[in-house]
Enzyme design. Structure first.
Site, PDB file in Angstrom:
ATOM      1  N   LEU A  39      -4.357  28.720 -19.530  1.00  0.00           N
ATOM      2  CA  LEU A  39      -3.347  28.206 -20.461  1.00  0.00           C
ATOM      3  C   LEU A  39      -2.493  29.312 -21.057  1.00  0.00           C
ATOM      4  O   LEU A  39      -1.350  29.082 -21.442  1.00  0.00           O
ATOM      5  CB  LEU A  39      -4.031  27.425 -21.588  1.00  0.00           C
ATOM      6  N   GLY A  40      -3.060  30.502 -21.173  1.00  0.00           N
ATOM      7  CA  GLY A  40      -2.316  31.607 -21.763  1.00  0.00           C
ATOM      8  C   GLY A  40      -3.136  32.881 -21.745  1.00  0.00           C
ATOM      9  O   GLY A  40      -4.358  32.852 -21.600  1.00  0.00           O
ATOM     10  N   ARG A  41      -2.440  34.001 -21.878  1.00  0.00           N
ATOM     11  CA  ARG A  41      -3.117  35.291 -21.869  1.00  0.00           C
ATOM     12  C   ARG A  41      -2.545  36.160 -22.982  1.00  0.00           C
ATOM     13  O   ARG A  41      -1.321  36.284 -23.120  1.00  0.00           O
ATOM     14  CB  ARG A  41      -2.921  35.973 -20.516  1.00  0.00           C
ATOM     15  N   GLY A  42      -3.417  36.733 -23.807  1.00  0.00           N
ATOM     16  CA  GLY A  42      -2.993  37.607 -24.889  1.00  0.00           C
ATOM     17  C   GLY A  42      -3.468  39.025 -24.657  1.00  0.00           C
ATOM     18  O   GLY A  42      -3.942  39.381 -23.577  1.00  0.00           O
ATOM     19  N   ALA A  45      -7.570  38.536 -25.050  1.00  0.00           N
ATOM     20  CA  ALA A  45      -8.299  37.359 -24.584  1.00  0.00           C
ATOM     21  C   ALA A  45      -7.394  36.471 -23.748  1.00  0.00           C
ATOM     22  O   ALA A  45      -6.168  36.535 -23.841  1.00  0.00           O
ATOM     23  CB  ALA A  45      -8.847  36.576 -25.778  1.00  0.00           C
ATOM     24  N   VAL A  47      -6.956  32.262 -22.501  1.00  0.00           N
ATOM     25  CA  VAL A  47      -7.327  30.908 -22.906  1.00  0.00           C
ATOM     26  C   VAL A  47      -7.257  30.000 -21.677  1.00  0.00           C
ATOM     27  O   VAL A  47      -6.264  30.011 -20.942  1.00  0.00           O
ATOM     28  CB  VAL A  47      -6.397  30.372 -24.013  1.00  0.00           C
ATOM     29  N   LYS A  64     -11.486  30.290 -25.169  1.00  0.00           N
ATOM     30  CA  LYS A  64     -10.847  31.586 -25.385  1.00  0.00           C
ATOM     31  C   LYS A  64     -11.852  32.648 -24.983  1.00  0.00           C
ATOM     32  O   LYS A  64     -12.938  32.747 -25.570  1.00  0.00           O
ATOM     33  CB  LYS A  64     -10.449  31.727 -26.853  1.00  0.00           C
ATOM     34  N   ASP A 160      -0.609  35.254 -38.904  1.00  0.00           N
ATOM     35  CA  ASP A 160       0.162  35.205 -37.654  1.00  0.00           C
ATOM     36  C   ASP A 160       0.719  33.803 -37.394  1.00  0.00           C
ATOM     37  O   ASP A 160       0.653  33.289 -36.272  1.00  0.00           O
ATOM     38  CB  ASP A 160      -0.713  35.650 -36.477  1.00  0.00           C
TER      39      ASP A 160
END
Length: 306
Positions: A39-42, A45, A47, A64, A160
């Site tokens: 779903l996403g990458r930070g 981490a 997700v 996560k 945030d």
């Protein structure tokens, strides 16, 4: 995003056991969840959408995940989220330490979260190719204010708030005319007033640069007002479809500090917005933190009321 994390004090042993964040030994096995979609990458981490292996009815969650040696911020997030029970806060169902199925040499820390299939407000703005209807923005703002008031009452500062971290959970149109309930997610940078980490509240420059409040940018002052400023930036983006401070283009780190922290400028509020919207934004985007309205006060602003 400016991320300030502590180095992990979690020890990993080269056997089938590891020391957990609670200091207890845990026998490692593969995860009880199957990751089906990224779903996403930070920075620290990733997700995933995941489905449970064990439940009779296949439950979906957002997982996560980070390597255990780099998971201290996820563990901090879990310590905060696990205490929060609000319809306007992303729910945490716990965590696990597990062997990575495709790479058993790597140990993963998985934070198990509620899955919001409506994506996030940033996606909604992008999909809409610009600004959102003011009637919808009012509903989003009211939900976020409810979530902020809840966490502020518990001495937690999110640090945030931005459209990417405002998640949309589809719900019955009888309860929300736009079909969504907005939930605050990603507490990876959150701080608790009164904690050792928080100290006197100074020296904590953290968050996503474009949404950081003047006092946070100039002196690293973290208090409830930084969330209100960031909410104002987020609502402005919803109403205009443009990035906050976008008229200044891409700036370097020092230029951002000067613009937000020291020039005395505020994000431009267009005069074509309704008077209610302009006034609401001006209460959020007040440079003097002592004059900036609180999340509780803003819930009674006409813009955020039914």
């Amino acid at each position: 995003m400016i991320l300030l994390t502590q180095s992990s004090d979690t020890t990993v042993q080269k056997s089938s056991t590891a020391v957990t964040h609670d200091g207890e030994k845990s026998v490692l096995s593969s995860s009880s969840w199957v990751k089906t979609q990224l779903l996403g990458r930070g920075a620290y981490a990733s997700v995933y959408l995941a489905t449970s292996k064990s439940h009779k009815h296949k439950t979906e969650r957002a997982i996560k995940s980070a390597e255990l040696s780099r998971a201290s911020s996820l563990m901090d997030e879990r310590r905060i989220l696990i205490r929060l029970q609000s319809p306007f806060i992303l729910r945490c169902y716990g965590d696990e330490i597990a062997l990575e199925e495709n790479d058993p040499l790597h140990i993963q820390y998985n934070l198990i979260l509620e899955y919001c299939s409506g994506q996030c407000i940033a996606d909604l703005i992008e999909d809409n190719h610009g600004r959102l209807f003011e009637s919808d923005v009012k509903l989003f703002a009211r939900d976020v204010l409810s979530g902020l008031s809840y966490i502020h009452d518990r001495n937690i500062i999110h640090c945030d708030i931005k459209p990417d971290n405002l998640l949309l959970c589809p719900t019955d149109h009888r309860f929300r005319p736009n079909g969504y309930l907005t939930k605050i997610g990603d507490f990876g940078l959150a701080m608790e007033k009164g904690s050792i980490e928080y100290g006197n509240g100074y020296g904590h420059r953290r968050g996503t640069t474009r949404y950081m409040a003047p006092e946070l940018m100039s002196h690293g002052i973290v208090d409830f007002g930084v969330d209100v400023w960031a909410l104002g930036c987020s609502v402005l983006e919803m109403l205009t479809g443009e990035s906050v401070w976008g008229e200044y283009g891409d700036l370097g780190s020092a230029d951002w500090v000067n613009l937000i922290g020291y020039t005395g400028f505020t994000p431009h509020i267009p005069n074509w917005l309704s008077e209610e919207a302009q006034d609401f934004l001006s209460r959020c985007l007040e440079r003097d933190v002592l004059k900036r309205w609180s999340s509780h006060s803003l819930t009674n602003h006409p813009f955020a009321m039914l």
